[in-house]
Scaffold this motif. Sequence first.
Motif, PDB file in Angstrom:
ATOM      1  N   SER A   6       0.688  -0.781   0.049  1.00  0.00           N
ATOM      2  CA  SER A   6       0.220  -0.068   0.052  1.00  0.00           C
ATOM      3  C   SER A   6       0.955   1.769   0.087  1.00  0.00           C
ATOM      4  O   SER A   6       1.995   0.742   0.811  1.00  0.00           O
ATOM      5  CB  SER A   6      -1.054   0.270   1.342  1.00  0.00           C
ATOM      6  OG  SER A   6      -1.887  -1.003   1.470  1.00  0.00           O
ATOM      7  N   PHE A   7       0.264   1.924  -0.610  1.00  0.00           N
ATOM      8  CA  PHE A   7       1.065   4.086  -0.753  1.00  0.00           C
ATOM      9  C   PHE A   7       0.292   4.722  -0.971  1.00  0.00           C
ATOM     10  O   PHE A   7      -0.154   5.825  -0.542  1.00  0.00           O
ATOM     11  CB  PHE A   7       1.468   3.992  -2.585  1.00  0.00           C
ATOM     12  CG  PHE A   7       2.909   2.958  -2.571  1.00  0.00           C
ATOM     13  CD1 PHE A   7       4.091   3.190  -2.271  1.00  0.00           C
ATOM     14  CD2 PHE A   7       2.681   2.229  -2.987  1.00  0.00           C
ATOM     15  CE1 PHE A   7       4.886   2.600  -2.373  1.00  0.00           C
ATOM     16  CE2 PHE A   7       3.657   0.907  -3.302  1.00  0.00           C
ATOM     17  CZ  PHE A   7       4.219   0.997  -3.344  1.00  0.00           C
ATOM     18  N   VAL A  10      -0.007   7.374   1.741  1.00  0.00           N
ATOM     19  CA  VAL A  10       0.502   8.886   2.116  1.00  0.00           C
ATOM     20  C   VAL A  10       0.148   9.973   1.319  1.00  0.00           C
ATOM     21  O   VAL A  10      -1.315  10.334  -0.146  1.00  0.00           O
ATOM     22  CB  VAL A  10       1.802   8.717   0.938  1.00  0.00           C
ATOM     23  CG1 VAL A  10       3.050   9.574   0.367  1.00  0.00           C
ATOM     24  CG2 VAL A  10       2.729   7.346   0.937  1.00  0.00           C
ATOM     25  N   VAL A  13      -1.170  11.073  -2.520  1.00  0.00           N
ATOM     26  CA  VAL A  13      -1.048   9.468  -3.745  1.00  0.00           C
ATOM     27  C   VAL A  13      -2.963   9.078  -2.816  1.00  0.00           C
ATOM     28  O   VAL A  13      -2.857   8.625  -2.003  1.00  0.00           O
ATOM     29  CB  VAL A  13      -0.211   7.964  -2.511  1.00  0.00           C
ATOM     30  CG1 VAL A  13      -0.875   7.603  -3.601  1.00  0.00           C
ATOM     31  CG2 VAL A  13       0.655   9.028  -2.800  1.00  0.00           C
ATOM     32  N   GLU A  18      -1.888   5.317  -6.655  1.00  0.00           N
ATOM     33  CA  GLU A  18      -1.142   4.069  -5.836  1.00  0.00           C
ATOM     34  C   GLU A  18      -1.284   3.038  -7.378  1.00  0.00           C
ATOM     35  O   GLU A  18      -0.599   1.856  -7.266  1.00  0.00           O
ATOM     36  CB  GLU A  18      -2.010   3.887  -4.479  1.00  0.00           C
ATOM     37  CG  GLU A  18      -2.179   2.173  -4.332  1.00  0.00           C
ATOM     38  CD  GLU A  18      -2.925   2.009  -3.358  1.00  0.00           C
ATOM     39  OE1 GLU A  18      -2.143   1.978  -2.162  1.00  0.00           O
ATOM     40  OE2 GLU A  18      -3.591   1.633  -3.051  1.00  0.00           O
ATOM     41  N   TRP A  29       6.556  -2.374  -0.904  1.00  0.00           N
ATOM     42  CA  TRP A  29       7.450  -0.945  -0.585  1.00  0.00           C
ATOM     43  C   TRP A  29       9.079  -1.418  -1.844  1.00  0.00           C
ATOM     44  O   TRP A  29       9.569   0.063  -1.692  1.00  0.00           O
ATOM     45  CB  TRP A  29       7.573  -1.185   1.056  1.00  0.00           C
ATOM     46  CG  TRP A  29       6.062  -0.607   1.415  1.00  0.00           C
ATOM     47  CD1 TRP A  29       5.275   0.151   0.757  1.00  0.00           C
ATOM     48  CD2 TRP A  29       5.687  -0.700   2.444  1.00  0.00           C
ATOM     49  NE1 TRP A  29       4.043   0.013   1.891  1.00  0.00           N
ATOM     50  CE2 TRP A  29       4.877   0.193   2.734  1.00  0.00           C
ATOM     51  CE3 TRP A  29       6.877  -1.084   4.152  1.00  0.00           C
ATOM     52  CZ2 TRP A  29       3.907   0.080   4.364  1.00  0.00           C
ATOM     53  CZ3 TRP A  29       5.553  -1.164   5.370  1.00  0.00           C
ATOM     54  CH2 TRP A  29       4.660  -1.043   5.510  1.00  0.00           C
ATOM     55  N   PHE A  32      10.087  -0.265  -4.516  1.00  0.00           N
ATOM     56  CA  PHE A  32       9.753   1.626  -4.905  1.00  0.00           C
ATOM     57  C   PHE A  32      11.091   2.028  -5.839  1.00  0.00           C
ATOM     58  O   PHE A  32      12.375   2.014  -5.149  1.00  0.00           O
ATOM     59  CB  PHE A  32       9.109   2.551  -3.628  1.00  0.00           C
ATOM     60  CG  PHE A  32       9.079   3.787  -4.255  1.00  0.00           C
ATOM     61  CD1 PHE A  32       8.325   4.184  -4.635  1.00  0.00           C
ATOM     62  CD2 PHE A  32       9.890   4.598  -3.763  1.00  0.00           C
ATOM     63  CE1 PHE A  32       8.468   5.189  -5.238  1.00  0.00           C
ATOM     64  CE2 PHE A  32       9.876   5.905  -3.439  1.00  0.00           C
ATOM     65  CZ  PHE A  32       8.596   6.482  -4.222  1.00  0.00           C
ATOM     66  N   SER A  42       6.969  11.045  -4.873  1.00  0.00           N
ATOM     67  CA  SER A  42       8.733  10.919  -4.151  1.00  0.00           C
ATOM     68  C   SER A  42       8.699  10.543  -3.128  1.00  0.00           C
ATOM     69  O   SER A  42       9.673   9.803  -1.995  1.00  0.00           O
ATOM     70  CB  SER A  42       9.224  10.928  -5.475  1.00  0.00           C
ATOM     71  OG  SER A  42       8.704  10.266  -6.586  1.00  0.00           O
ATOM     72  N   ILE A  45       6.937   9.327  -0.039  1.00  0.00           N
ATOM     73  CA  ILE A  45       6.393   8.028  -0.274  1.00  0.00           C
ATOM     74  C   ILE A  45       8.096   6.762   0.391  1.00  0.00           C
ATOM     75  O   ILE A  45       7.668   6.269   1.342  1.00  0.00           O
ATOM     76  CB  ILE A  45       6.134   7.533  -1.956  1.00  0.00           C
ATOM     77  CG1 ILE A  45       4.972   7.796  -2.227  1.00  0.00           C
ATOM     78  CG2 ILE A  45       6.409   5.640  -1.850  1.00  0.00           C
ATOM     79  CD1 ILE A  45       4.664   7.632  -3.908  1.00  0.00           C
ATOM     80  N   ILE A  49       8.073   4.926   3.520  1.00  0.00           N
ATOM     81  CA  ILE A  49       8.119   3.456   3.512  1.00  0.00           C
ATOM     82  C   ILE A  49       9.045   3.562   5.368  1.00  0.00           C
ATOM     83  O   ILE A  49       9.007   2.663   5.896  1.00  0.00           O
ATOM     84  CB  ILE A  49       9.240   3.185   2.617  1.00  0.00           C
ATOM     85  CG1 ILE A  49       7.945   3.149   1.202  1.00  0.00           C
ATOM     86  CG2 ILE A  49       9.772   2.174   2.606  1.00  0.00           C
ATOM     87  CD1 ILE A  49       8.093   2.913  -0.495  1.00  0.00           C
TER      88      ILE A  49
END
Length: 255
Positions: A6-7, A10, A13, A18, A29, A32, A42, A45, A49
């Motif tokens: 999952s992103f 963030v 996002v 996603e 993750w 990425f 970026s 994210i 992470i």
Amino acid sequence: MRIENSFIPVEGVGETTEQKLWRNGITHWNEFERGIVGETTSERIASFIDTARTRLDAGDSRFFDDIFPSSHQWRLYENFHDDACFFDIETTGLSQTNNKVTTVSIHQSGETRTFVNDAAPGVGEPLTSDVIQETISTAPLLVTFNGKRFDVPFLETAFDISIDAPHIDLMYPCRQLGLSGGLKQIEQDIGIGRDQPDITGRDAVRLWRQYESGDEDALSTLISYNRDDTVNLRTLMEHVSNTLHEDVFASVCQS
């Protein structure tokens, strides 16, 4: 689907971004890399992470409960399913102030326990505020059906406690899947069976009254009904998690 896929927690996002990451092969993750999305996103994210890995290693379910959008909280299940606490309560009515909790069943780590108000020797375990605090309030993840509106506030009022553990109320992800109605109806719709004859909430009140009048068999039936509700929650959660995984994650990755 796991948290590491999952992103969406963030900032900036959403589902579209996603899914763009997933379609470009960034499904975890560990995969990425910058360049798929803008530099600012970026950076966010990458920062997420780093923090999330630490919190996940610590088993901090509350951290993820706080940052995931409510419609995506079901994603916590796969990571915390071993210690998730499935529970259901029975009461003498719908009023939190005028009625009382009669039984509470909890299914956790493969074991089902039932706590009974004014428990007779050998019938369930005594239902107390300490029991609720030690079992439900400390769980890394709660799973109920309509528990956010009914079970949790009822317990909080009845026992003067606070329950704020991370909580998946299956009524809502079921609606995402087009499954409506009560728990029994949804069980029938997806083919979850029961050993006991169909009993309603009204029957549960009647059974408790019969027990208070000296009918021990009525309490046994009530406990069996309550336990079925609780154990079936796990089966329903597995169905919901697997189906949403296919709809939200797997189908996108395969497209």
